[in-house]
Scaffold this motif. Structure first.
Motif, PDB file in Angstrom:
ATOM      1  N   ASP A   1     -43.982  35.981  16.068  1.00 16.70           N
ATOM      2  CA  ASP A   1     -43.481  35.182  17.179  1.00 16.70           C
ATOM      3  C   ASP A   1     -44.321  33.961  17.532  1.00 16.70           C
TER       4      ASP A   1
ATOM      5  N   ARG B   1     -37.824  40.671  14.282  1.00 18.27           N
ATOM      6  CA  ARG B   1     -38.050  41.190  15.624  1.00 18.27           C
ATOM      7  C   ARG B   1     -37.499  42.593  15.780  1.00 18.27           C
TER       8      ARG B   1
ATOM      9  N   ALA C   1     -39.495  45.831  16.644  1.00 17.54           N
ATOM     10  CA  ALA C   1     -39.049  46.596  17.803  1.00 17.54           C
ATOM     11  C   ALA C   1     -38.870  48.068  17.424  1.00 17.54           C
TER      12      ALA C   1
ATOM     13  N   LEU D   1     -36.534  46.198  22.996  1.00 23.63           N
ATOM     14  CA  LEU D   1     -36.008  44.864  23.276  1.00 23.63           C
ATOM     15  C   LEU D   1     -37.048  44.004  23.983  1.00 23.63           C
TER      16      LEU D   1
ATOM     17  N   ALA E   1     -39.792  43.078  21.546  1.00 20.54           N
ATOM     18  CA  ALA E   1     -39.324  42.197  20.481  1.00 20.54           C
ATOM     19  C   ALA E   1     -39.110  40.778  20.988  1.00 20.54           C
TER      20      ALA E   1
ATOM     21  N   GLU F   1     -40.592  39.436  23.682  1.00 25.61           N
ATOM     22  CA  GLU F   1     -41.615  39.068  24.667  1.00 25.61           C
ATOM     23  C   GLU F   1     -41.985  37.595  24.591  1.00 25.61           C
ATOM     24  N   ARG F   2     -42.100  37.108  23.376  1.00 23.55           N
ATOM     25  CA  ARG F   2     -42.526  35.724  23.213  1.00 23.55           C
ATOM     26  C   ARG F   2     -41.348  34.779  22.979  1.00 23.55           C
ATOM     27  N   ALA F   3     -40.162  35.320  23.011  1.00 22.29           N
ATOM     28  CA  ALA F   3     -38.996  34.473  22.802  1.00 22.29           C
ATOM     29  C   ALA F   3     -37.882  34.921  23.744  1.00 22.29           C
TER      30      ALA F   3
ATOM     31  N   ASP G   1     -34.122  34.528  23.412  1.00 19.02           N
ATOM     32  CA  ASP G   1     -33.324  35.278  22.443  1.00 19.02           C
ATOM     33  C   ASP G   1     -32.963  36.677  22.925  1.00 19.02           C
TER      34      ASP G   1
ATOM     35  N   LEU H   1     -29.288  37.586  22.831  1.00 17.98           N
ATOM     36  CA  LEU H   1     -28.737  37.749  21.490  1.00 17.98           C
ATOM     37  C   LEU H   1     -29.146  39.089  20.886  1.00 17.98           C
ATOM     38  N   LEU H   2     -30.428  39.401  21.027  1.00 21.83           N
ATOM     39  CA  LEU H   2     -30.903  40.678  20.488  1.00 21.83           C
ATOM     40  C   LEU H   2     -30.197  41.835  21.184  1.00 21.83           C
TER      41      LEU H   2
ATOM     42  N   SER I   1     -27.278  41.792  22.404  1.00 25.79           N
ATOM     43  CA  SER I   1     -25.893  41.899  21.928  1.00 25.79           C
ATOM     44  C   SER I   1     -25.841  42.642  20.593  1.00 25.79           C
TER      45      SER I   1
END
Lengths: 189, 189
Positions: A117, A158, A162, B163, B166, B168-170, B173, B176-177, B179
């Motif tokens: 990331d 990711r 995760a 989630l 995964a 944390e830094r984005a 997103d 989207l993740l 979804s």
DNA sequence: TTGCCAACCGGAGGCTACCTCCGTATTGTT
DNA sequence: AACAATACGGAGGTAGCCTCCGGTTGGCAA
């Protein structure tokens, strides 16, 4: 980072110590997690603490050096799967590989996440390599119609990370969680 | 853990210090992450380090006390959603809530994971509460046919935590993740 | 070979944090 | 008011972090 300065090659003693440190760091991180004592690493490498700090000015620099190699291994695995396994199976298997690798490293998943990331200058190269690998596996699955077209390589990374974090303390559920995820990656029917 | 010994109530000064420590710990963990200095927490609470250790023998004990309250809040949110939102939307929203909560805490996601996964004696109670909440939201979604029947409450918790880590830094997103995950939670068609 | 110096080594030292222990102070009860 | 029981606080020993610099070593040139 590298064993050369980019100019002249390292002196023999410097190179020797660099490699001892790297080896002991790898072992220590595996054994004690990402916050293993740097002084103990130096001690085990038979080297002064000053030498460790000269080669690796920060803890992150050391972790980085250790994981650069292992990142390469992960990428290689992706290309291998792309040649030996059917598309969807390849994607699944690779996600699982990353996940297992991460778990082996205990607290180092944190570092791995940084690789994936963080936009850190020094991590960019690794990032590109591993993302390229992800793209290879993913594209095949998408072309075979078994993965959503809007899925990006970084999403795969990711999700894999995760998965490893989520199932760290319950490895027996990894398969099940992965199946949920993979269902989510298929095109909507 | 509790402000009472289970026998006699705490002495007035003890209770006062206990609460000051808890308040400062909450602030410090938020500010510096899970490895905030315990000595600084004691200092900011205007209390000796010995007093901190008497009330909270380990770092984990302190984190535990801080998060117990916030766990209750999360659970409450689940019941609230179960009454005010449609089944699938409720599940989605709750996973998102957990995820956002985790992210706020930076390194404390680690601790949250402990709550969810670890079989630690002291965490069991919290675990039960939060899992009960998860079950409420999940069951509704399953009865409405929008979630796989083989999904367990603990899977939902793990996925939610996954989630948050995964993305944390984005953060952009996250949706989207989520979804992808939610697609994976629906019954196979 | 010898001599030289840039490159490299090592660990002492100053700092901060962890955690324990016990003499002192406070509370609330008789 | 006096006395237990309870709680307080911080000194002190240990360990890790990182810096700094006097001493050592490797490799090259003569």
């Amino acid at each position: 980072m590298s064993t050369t300065t980019g100019q002249r090659p390292m002196r023999a003693d410097a190179r020797r110590n660099y490699e001892r440190l790297l080896a002991e760091a790898k072992a220590s991180f595996l054994e004690h997690g990402a916050d293993a004592s740097l002084e103990e690493i130096a001690r085990r490498a038979g080297v002064g603490i000053g030498t460790l700090y000269r080669h690796f000015p920060t803890r992150l620099a050391l972790q980085e050096a250790v994981y650069r190699v292992e990142m390469d291994e992960l990428a290689a695995k992706a290309y291998e799967l792309a040649e030996t396994a059917p598309p969807e199976e390849g994607l699944t298997a690779w996600i699982l590989t990353i996940s297992q690798y991460s778990r082996k490293k205990r607290g180092l998943t944190q570092t791995l996440k940084a690789v994936i990331d963080l936009q850190s200058e020094t991590f960019v190269r690794c990032h590109e390599d591993i993302e390229q690998a992800a793209e290879t596996v993913l594209t095949r699955a998408q072309e075979a119609g078994t993965a959503r077209p809007d899925l990006r390589p970084c999403d795969v990374l990711r999700l894999a990370h995760a998965l490893s974090v989520a199932s760290e303390r319950a490895p027996e559920d990894t398969e099940l969680l992965l199946s949920f995820m993979m269902d989510g990656l298929r095109p909507r029917s």
